[in-house]
Design a protein around this motif. Structure first.
Motif, PDB file in Angstrom:
ATOM      1  N   CYS A  24      41.900   8.366  22.939  1.00  0.00           N
ATOM      2  CA  CYS A  24      41.485   9.494  23.767  1.00  0.00           C
ATOM      3  C   CYS A  24      41.988   9.373  25.194  1.00  0.00           C
ATOM      4  O   CYS A  24      41.624  10.205  26.051  1.00  0.00           O
ATOM      5  CB  CYS A  24      39.953   9.608  23.776  1.00  0.00           C
ATOM      6  N   GLY A  25      42.791   8.347  25.476  1.00  0.00           N
ATOM      7  CA  GLY A  25      43.285   8.142  26.841  1.00  0.00           C
ATOM      8  C   GLY A  25      44.051   9.329  27.404  1.00  0.00           C
ATOM      9  O   GLY A  25      43.711   9.854  28.488  1.00  0.00           O
ATOM     10  N   PRO A  26      45.079   9.838  26.715  1.00  0.00           N
ATOM     11  CA  PRO A  26      45.835  10.989  27.269  1.00  0.00           C
ATOM     12  C   PRO A  26      44.975  12.227  27.508  1.00  0.00           C
ATOM     13  O   PRO A  26      45.034  12.796  28.609  1.00  0.00           O
ATOM     14  CB  PRO A  26      46.916  11.218  26.210  1.00  0.00           C
ATOM     15  N   PRO A  27      44.155  12.682  26.531  1.00  0.00           N
ATOM     16  CA  PRO A  27      43.340  13.862  26.839  1.00  0.00           C
ATOM     17  C   PRO A  27      42.294  13.597  27.913  1.00  0.00           C
ATOM     18  O   PRO A  27      41.950  14.499  28.686  1.00  0.00           O
ATOM     19  CB  PRO A  27      42.687  14.214  25.494  1.00  0.00           C
ATOM     20  N   LEU A  28      41.782  12.344  27.997  1.00  0.00           N
ATOM     21  CA  LEU A  28      40.801  12.034  29.038  1.00  0.00           C
ATOM     22  C   LEU A  28      41.434  12.128  30.420  1.00  0.00           C
ATOM     23  O   LEU A  28      40.850  12.722  31.348  1.00  0.00           O
ATOM     24  CB  LEU A  28      40.231  10.632  28.814  1.00  0.00           C
ATOM     25  N   ARG A  29      42.638  11.572  30.575  1.00  0.00           N
ATOM     26  CA  ARG A  29      43.308  11.640  31.871  1.00  0.00           C
ATOM     27  C   ARG A  29      43.655  13.080  32.237  1.00  0.00           C
ATOM     28  O   ARG A  29      43.522  13.485  33.401  1.00  0.00           O
ATOM     29  CB  ARG A  29      44.554  10.761  31.850  1.00  0.00           C
ATOM     30  N   ALA A  30      44.101  13.849  31.233  1.00  0.00           N
ATOM     31  CA  ALA A  30      44.411  15.256  31.513  1.00  0.00           C
ATOM     32  C   ALA A  30      43.155  16.025  31.916  1.00  0.00           C
ATOM     33  O   ALA A  30      43.187  16.859  32.840  1.00  0.00           O
ATOM     34  CB  ALA A  30      45.050  15.899  30.284  1.00  0.00           C
ATOM     35  N   PHE A  31      42.028  15.734  31.270  1.00  0.00           N
ATOM     36  CA  PHE A  31      40.777  16.425  31.590  1.00  0.00           C
ATOM     37  C   PHE A  31      40.290  16.046  32.990  1.00  0.00           C
ATOM     38  O   PHE A  31      39.884  16.920  33.767  1.00  0.00           O
ATOM     39  CB  PHE A  31      39.723  16.065  30.545  1.00  0.00           C
ATOM     40  N   VAL A  32      40.324  14.753  33.319  1.00  0.00           N
ATOM     41  CA  VAL A  32      39.844  14.312  34.640  1.00  0.00           C
ATOM     42  C   VAL A  32      40.719  14.876  35.741  1.00  0.00           C
ATOM     43  O   VAL A  32      40.227  15.362  36.780  1.00  0.00           O
ATOM     44  CB  VAL A  32      39.805  12.775  34.697  1.00  0.00           C
ATOM     45  N   CYS A  33      42.027  14.842  35.541  1.00  0.00           N
ATOM     46  CA  CYS A  33      42.937  15.369  36.559  1.00  0.00           C
ATOM     47  C   CYS A  33      42.705  16.869  36.778  1.00  0.00           C
ATOM     48  O   CYS A  33      42.633  17.344  37.915  1.00  0.00           O
ATOM     49  CB  CYS A  33      44.381  15.090  36.150  1.00  0.00           C
TER      50      CYS A  33
ATOM     51  N   ILE B  73      39.623  23.981  29.968  1.00  0.00           N
ATOM     52  CA  ILE B  73      39.037  24.273  28.654  1.00  0.00           C
ATOM     53  C   ILE B  73      39.891  23.674  27.543  1.00  0.00           C
ATOM     54  O   ILE B  73      39.381  23.079  26.585  1.00  0.00           O
ATOM     55  CB  ILE B  73      38.878  25.791  28.472  1.00  0.00           C
ATOM     56  N   ALA B  74      41.207  23.828  27.669  1.00  0.00           N
ATOM     57  CA  ALA B  74      42.104  23.292  26.632  1.00  0.00           C
ATOM     58  C   ALA B  74      42.035  21.771  26.552  1.00  0.00           C
ATOM     59  O   ALA B  74      41.979  21.189  25.457  1.00  0.00           O
ATOM     60  CB  ALA B  74      43.540  23.745  26.910  1.00  0.00           C
ATOM     61  N   THR B  75      42.026  21.091  27.701  1.00  0.00           N
ATOM     62  CA  THR B  75      41.949  19.621  27.688  1.00  0.00           C
ATOM     63  C   THR B  75      40.598  19.132  27.190  1.00  0.00           C
ATOM     64  O   THR B  75      40.509  18.095  26.518  1.00  0.00           O
ATOM     65  CB  THR B  75      42.228  19.067  29.087  1.00  0.00           C
ATOM     66  N   ALA B  76      39.525  19.890  27.495  1.00  0.00           N
ATOM     67  CA  ALA B  76      38.203  19.510  26.976  1.00  0.00           C
ATOM     68  C   ALA B  76      38.184  19.620  25.455  1.00  0.00           C
ATOM     69  O   ALA B  76      37.628  18.743  24.766  1.00  0.00           O
ATOM     70  CB  ALA B  76      37.130  20.400  27.591  1.00  0.00           C
ATOM     71  N   ALA B  77      38.795  20.674  24.916  1.00  0.00           N
ATOM     72  CA  ALA B  77      38.866  20.810  23.458  1.00  0.00           C
ATOM     73  C   ALA B  77      39.712  19.694  22.858  1.00  0.00           C
ATOM     74  O   ALA B  77      39.363  19.126  21.809  1.00  0.00           O
ATOM     75  CB  ALA B  77      39.453  22.175  23.100  1.00  0.00           C
ATOM     76  N   TRP B  78      40.832  19.355  23.502  1.00  0.00           N
ATOM     77  CA  TRP B  78      41.682  18.256  23.030  1.00  0.00           C
ATOM     78  C   TRP B  78      40.911  16.948  23.005  1.00  0.00           C
ATOM     79  O   TRP B  78      40.965  16.190  22.032  1.00  0.00           O
ATOM     80  CB  TRP B  78      42.904  18.169  23.949  1.00  0.00           C
ATOM     81  N   LEU B  79      40.173  16.678  24.083  1.00  0.00           N
ATOM     82  CA  LEU B  79      39.378  15.447  24.151  1.00  0.00           C
ATOM     83  C   LEU B  79      38.291  15.429  23.083  1.00  0.00           C
ATOM     84  O   LEU B  79      38.049  14.393  22.435  1.00  0.00           O
ATOM     85  CB  LEU B  79      38.756  15.319  25.543  1.00  0.00           C
ATOM     86  N   ALA B  80      37.632  16.565  22.860  1.00  0.00           N
ATOM     87  CA  ALA B  80      36.581  16.616  21.840  1.00  0.00           C
ATOM     88  C   ALA B  80      37.147  16.384  20.449  1.00  0.00           C
ATOM     89  O   ALA B  80      36.540  15.679  19.625  1.00  0.00           O
ATOM     90  CB  ALA B  80      35.866  17.965  21.912  1.00  0.00           C
ATOM     91  N   MET B  81      38.322  16.942  20.168  1.00  0.00           N
ATOM     92  CA  MET B  81      38.940  16.730  18.855  1.00  0.00           C
ATOM     93  C   MET B  81      39.313  15.271  18.653  1.00  0.00           C
ATOM     94  O   MET B  81      39.075  14.701  17.578  1.00  0.00           O
ATOM     95  CB  MET B  81      40.184  17.615  18.721  1.00  0.00           C
ATOM     96  N   ARG B  82      39.899  14.635  19.658  1.00  0.00           N
ATOM     97  CA  ARG B  82      40.272  13.227  19.538  1.00  0.00           C
ATOM     98  C   ARG B  82      39.034  12.345  19.360  1.00  0.00           C
ATOM     99  O   ARG B  82      39.021  11.422  18.529  1.00  0.00           O
ATOM    100  CB  ARG B  82      41.037  12.790  20.786  1.00  0.00           C
ATOM    101  N   ALA B  83      37.982  12.616  20.132  1.00  0.00           N
ATOM    102  CA  ALA B  83      36.772  11.798  20.037  1.00  0.00           C
ATOM    103  C   ALA B  83      36.093  11.969  18.679  1.00  0.00           C
ATOM    104  O   ALA B  83      35.656  10.981  18.059  1.00  0.00           O
ATOM    105  CB  ALA B  83      35.804  12.171  21.164  1.00  0.00           C
ATOM    106  N   SER B  84      36.008  13.208  18.187  1.00  0.00           N
ATOM    107  CA  SER B  84      35.381  13.425  16.884  1.00  0.00           C
ATOM    108  C   SER B  84      36.206  12.775  15.775  1.00  0.00           C
ATOM    109  O   SER B  84      35.653  12.203  14.827  1.00  0.00           O
ATOM    110  CB  SER B  84      35.232  14.917  16.613  1.00  0.00           C
ATOM    111  N   ALA B  85      37.524  12.840  15.874  1.00  0.00           N
ATOM    112  CA  ALA B  85      38.369  12.184  14.877  1.00  0.00           C
ATOM    113  C   ALA B  85      38.158  10.677  14.881  1.00  0.00           C
ATOM    114  O   ALA B  85      38.121  10.043  13.822  1.00  0.00           O
ATOM    115  CB  ALA B  85      39.843  12.524  15.138  1.00  0.00           C
ATOM    116  N   ALA B  86      38.011  10.088  16.064  1.00  0.00           N
ATOM    117  CA  ALA B  86      37.771   8.640  16.146  1.00  0.00           C
ATOM    118  C   ALA B  86      36.433   8.266  15.527  1.00  0.00           C
ATOM    119  O   ALA B  86      36.325   7.274  14.798  1.00  0.00           O
ATOM    120  CB  ALA B  86      37.820   8.197  17.613  1.00  0.00           C
ATOM    121  N   VAL B  87      35.395   9.063  15.780  1.00  0.00           N
ATOM    122  CA  VAL B  87      34.074   8.759  15.214  1.00  0.00           C
ATOM    123  C   VAL B  87      34.099   8.881  13.696  1.00  0.00           C
ATOM    124  O   VAL B  87      33.588   8.010  12.973  1.00  0.00           O
ATOM    125  CB  VAL B  87      33.017   9.706  15.832  1.00  0.00           C
TER     126      VAL B  87
END
Length: 355
Positions: free
Chosen positions: A48-57, A87-101
């Protein structure tokens, strides 16, 4: 000069905060993964590193871009763009996190489970759950993006009055798709068919390779892919060779002469099976199951761990038994009895009398 310096400072501070947050999160996940190697979640969350950095930035820029004192027109446009990207980066981060779980949950279950059938069942369920989560997040993110645009927001408001009619029309138009989606959920949680199961559909034998909400893919023995709607498996009968266990019983039928050495064939069959790695040792047998005026039907029964081994051991038994009979007992193979036709016999006799 200040008009250029302020945006650069705001952008630089946002990038610095993003790098710091990303580095701290990665280090925390790395340490958690090292302390708990039995839990793959922490290692998977590092994806989730790339979507997290994109979301924080994007979030820091969205919260501080007004400090750059941009022109009003530019500020409004940049604010809307940053909102859409957020909104797009938040959705990307949520998808990556749910896939990891989901993947972590399946990995832990598969590592401790001993029943392959249950593992395939859980794999099918978590795969469909992940697809549902991805679809829901995508729909929510898309709706949020549309609602942030004034023109589309007004269009959506005007469409609310006819939402009932639109819903009815959409339901009729998407009846087949919705039926397949509900069939996919029924397959996943009803344990009808799972990824990795050996099935026979429309006379084709193969292995279930992929299950989605709308279609199912079967890989045949000759590496073809058969794609069919999942509703097929809820409305028509099919064979599932893996349900209730993967062990299989196979048969080999031979048509032989009445003089075939049945007892010697039993001994040879047992010898072939003892040397075959595909035989699981559970059961075997050989018996005469039918007879005709010219031949007998002999059935060899064998068992195997799964459908693939059952096919292999059947082919091996058929090949070696026929070869053994051809070399050791050729009289046991079927023979075609022939005799001269009556009119030919009379003609030959007439020629003999004339001579």
């Amino acid at each position: 000069m200040e008009d250029v310096t302020r945006p650069l400072i705001v952008g630089g501070v946002s990038v610095a905060i993003t790098l710091i947050v990303g580095w701290v999160a990665d280090q925390l996940l790395r340490r958690a993964d090292a302390r708990h190697p039995e839990t793959p979640l922490w290692g998977l969350l590092r994806r989730c590193g790339p979507p997290l950095r994109a979301f924080v930035c994007t979030a820091t820029l969205r919260g501080s871009y007004d400090k750059a004192h941009l022109a009003e027109d530019h500020a409004v446009a940049i604010g809307r763009i940053l909102t859409l990207v957020l909104i797009a980066t938040a959705a990307w981060l949520a998808m990556r996190a749910s896939a990891a779980v989901v993947e972590s949950t399946y990995s832990r279950y598969a590592a401790g489970a001993r029943d392959p059938a249950r593992v395939r069942r859980v794999r099918t369920q978590v795969t469909l759950i992940q697809r549902v989560v991805t679809a829901v997040v995508g729909v929510v993110a898309g709706s949020a993006i549309l609602l942030t645009l004034p023109a589309l927001r007004a269009f959506g408001t005007s469409m609310l009055a006819s939402a009932g009619i639109v819903g009815i029309v959409a339901g009729i138009a998407a009846q087949s798709t919705l039926g397949n989606m509900f069939a996919g959920l029924s397959i996943a949680f009803g344990d009808m068919v799972r990824i990795g199961d050996t099935v026979v559909v429309d006379g084709e034998w193969g292995t279930v390779e992929e299950i989605t909400l709308t279609f199912l893919s079967v890989r045949t023995w000759d590496e073809r892919r058969i794609t069919m709607p999942v509703s097929y498996f809820t409305s028509k009968p099919f064979e599932n060779w893996s349900r209730g266990g993967t062990q299989k019983t196979g048969t080999v039928f031979l048509h032989l002469d009445h003089a075939a050495p049945i007892e010697a064939m039993r001994e040879k069959l047992h010898e072939i099976l003892r040397a075959s790695p595909a035989w699981d040792g559970r059961d075997w047998g050989l018996a005469v199951t039918d007879t005709t005026p010219s031949t007998i039907q002999v059935r060899a029964l064998v068992t195997a761990r799964d459908g693939d081994d059952a096919w292999a051991v059947r082919c091996e038994v058929r090949e070696q038994l026929i070869g053994w009979l051809r070399e050791e007992h050729p009289y046991a193979l079927p023979r075609l009895a022939t005799a001269p036709a009556p009119w030919l016999a009379r003609k030959d006799a007439a020629h003999t009398e004339v001579a």
